[in-house]
Design an enzyme around this catalytic site. Structure first.
Site, short mmCIF file in Angstrom:
data_model
loop_
_atom_site.label_atom_id
_atom_site.label_comp_id
_atom_site.label_asym_id
_atom_site.label_seq_id
_atom_site.Cartn_x
_atom_site.Cartn_y
_atom_site.Cartn_z
N ASP A 9 0.86 -0.82 0.00
CA ASP A 9 -0.26 0.25 0.00
C ASP A 9 0.82 1.14 -0.09
OD1 ASP A 9 -1.61 2.21 0.72
OD2 ASP A 9 -2.72 1.11 2.57
N ASN A 23 -6.45 12.86 -9.84
CA ASN A 23 -7.47 13.57 -11.42
C ASN A 23 -6.68 14.52 -12.00
OD1 ASN A 23 -9.53 15.02 -10.18
ND2 ASN A 23 -9.97 12.79 -9.42
N ASP A 33 -5.62 7.85 -5.52
CA ASP A 33 -5.94 8.95 -5.13
C ASP A 33 -6.86 8.41 -4.05
OD1 ASP A 33 -6.01 11.64 -5.49
OD2 ASP A 33 -8.00 11.17 -7.17
N VAL A 125 -7.98 2.49 -13.32
CA VAL A 125 -9.33 2.87 -14.22
C VAL A 125 -8.98 3.52 -15.49
CG1 VAL A 125 -10.15 2.39 -12.23
CG2 VAL A 125 -9.31 4.91 -12.78
N TYR A 126 -7.37 3.97 -15.45
CA TYR A 126 -7.52 4.89 -16.45
C TYR A 126 -7.59 3.78 -18.21
CZ TYR A 126 -7.86 9.44 -14.22
OH TYR A 126 -8.06 11.15 -13.95
#
Length: 168
Positions: A9, A23, A33, A125-126
């Site tokens: 982590d 973002n 994030d 996720v991008y």
């Protein structure tokens, strides 16, 4: 070069700076994030809000980087960068991702930092393909004019750890 891969982590690492795959608003989100914002505490959000917008809703354009204190994190600083969303590779994603690493290292150099930990920017996720994202990360750091004494590529899962380990 002083590179290592650690499956952990990123919010637990005691380094001078951890990099946040943010973002453009810098106001928190999901994945790395969100984890960084939760671990750093509300002061991080306040510091991000204090970063001036370059246009409405954008404090850090894609490819650029900004720095804040680490607050409740073991890391002294958080370097926020915005990776590109993958659109198949024809929209300058490679150059933007390389710029993320270069701009983070530039901020680290300006602050005299001795250690930095990078997540796999844009590989979540991008949608940037994991192999290509890791290769770009390693190549961009190797090509940098300056690197700190310790560079950590911090991964969250075993598959990404294996990709980085093979490259290093």
């Amino acid at each position: 070069m002083p590179f290592e891969v650690i499956q952990a982590d990123i919010t637990t690492l005691a380094v001078d700076a951890i990099v946040n795959a943010a973002n453009e608003s810098l106001l928190g989100g999901g994945g790395v994030d969100g984890a960084i914002h939760r671990a750093a505490g509300p002061a991080l959000l306040a510091a991000c809000r204090d970063i001036p917008e370059v246009r409405p809703g954008v404090r850090c354009p894609t490819g650029e980087a900004r720095i804040t204190p680490g607050f409740a994190l073991p890391a002294r600083f958080v370097i926020h960068t915005v990776g590109p969303v993958w659109h198949g590779g024809g929209r300058g994603e490679e150059a933007l991702l390389a710029a993320c690493y270069g701009n983070c290292l530039k901020l680290a150099h300006e602050r005299g930092l001795a250690s930095i930990a990078f997540p796999a920017i844009s590989a979540g996720v991008y949608g940037y393909p994991a192999d290509a994202a890791a290769r770009m990360a390693v190549d961009a750091v190797r090509a940098a004019a300056w690197v700190p004494a310790r560079v950590v590529f911090c991964t969250f899962g075993g598959a990404m750890t294996a990709v980085y380990a093979a490259l290093l």
